[in-house]
Design a protein around this motif. Structure first.
Motif, PDB file in Angstrom:
ATOM      1  N   VAL A  82      44.868   1.432  39.090  1.00  0.00           N
ATOM      2  CA  VAL A  82      46.262   1.465  39.546  1.00  0.00           C
ATOM      3  C   VAL A  82      47.101   0.489  38.726  1.00  0.00           C
ATOM      4  O   VAL A  82      48.217   0.808  38.305  1.00  0.00           O
ATOM      5  N   ALA A  93      47.939   1.850  35.256  1.00  0.00           N
ATOM      6  CA  ALA A  93      48.842   3.002  35.204  1.00  0.00           C
ATOM      7  C   ALA A  93      50.285   2.503  35.213  1.00  0.00           C
ATOM      8  O   ALA A  93      50.907   2.391  36.264  1.00  0.00           O
ATOM      9  N   THR A  94      50.816   2.209  34.046  1.00  0.00           N
ATOM     10  CA  THR A  94      52.133   1.574  33.954  1.00  0.00           C
ATOM     11  C   THR A  94      53.261   2.525  33.562  1.00  0.00           C
ATOM     12  O   THR A  94      54.419   2.142  33.614  1.00  0.00           O
ATOM     13  N   PRO A 114      55.060   6.565  33.909  1.00  0.00           N
ATOM     14  CA  PRO A 114      55.079   7.714  34.830  1.00  0.00           C
ATOM     15  C   PRO A 114      53.968   8.719  34.534  1.00  0.00           C
ATOM     16  O   PRO A 114      53.361   9.265  35.466  1.00  0.00           O
ATOM     17  N   THR A 149      50.934   8.184  33.193  1.00  0.00           N
ATOM     18  CA  THR A 149      49.620   7.706  33.635  1.00  0.00           C
ATOM     19  C   THR A 149      49.536   7.641  35.152  1.00  0.00           C
ATOM     20  O   THR A 149      48.477   7.877  35.721  1.00  0.00           O
ATOM     21  N   ARG A 150      50.650   7.341  35.811  1.00  0.00           N
ATOM     22  CA  ARG A 150      50.655   7.357  37.286  1.00  0.00           C
ATOM     23  C   ARG A 150      50.411   8.768  37.808  1.00  0.00           C
ATOM     24  O   ARG A 150      49.692   8.963  38.782  1.00  0.00           O
ATOM     25  N   ALA A 201      47.304   9.969  40.063  1.00  0.00           N
ATOM     26  CA  ALA A 201      47.530  10.627  41.352  1.00  0.00           C
ATOM     27  C   ALA A 201      46.840  11.981  41.416  1.00  0.00           C
ATOM     28  O   ALA A 201      46.220  12.329  42.429  1.00  0.00           O
TER      29      ALA A 201
END
Length: 53
Positions: A14, A17-18, A20, A22-23, A27
């Motif tokens: 988490v 994940a810096t 959008p 990678t986030r 997810a």
């Protein structure tokens, strides 16, 4: 075979994940790995002022 996730590697993922993109990937991987009951119990964070309309 089900393998439980240990909090430390999840926290590192988490934190890493810096962006959008990678986030989103993180997810999608989490949703893919979760069971239906786990997905139903997910609580999303409140939107931050940067993302709120």
């Amino acid at each position: 075979m089900l393998q439980p996730l240990v909090p430390e590697p999840v926290d590192r993922s988490v934190a890493a994940a810096t962006t959008p993109a990678t986030r989103l990937i993180l997810a999608l991987a989490a949703v893919h790995a979760a069971r239906v009951a786990q997905i139903a119990n997910l609580m999303l964070d409140e939107p931050t002022s940067a993302t709120a309309g």
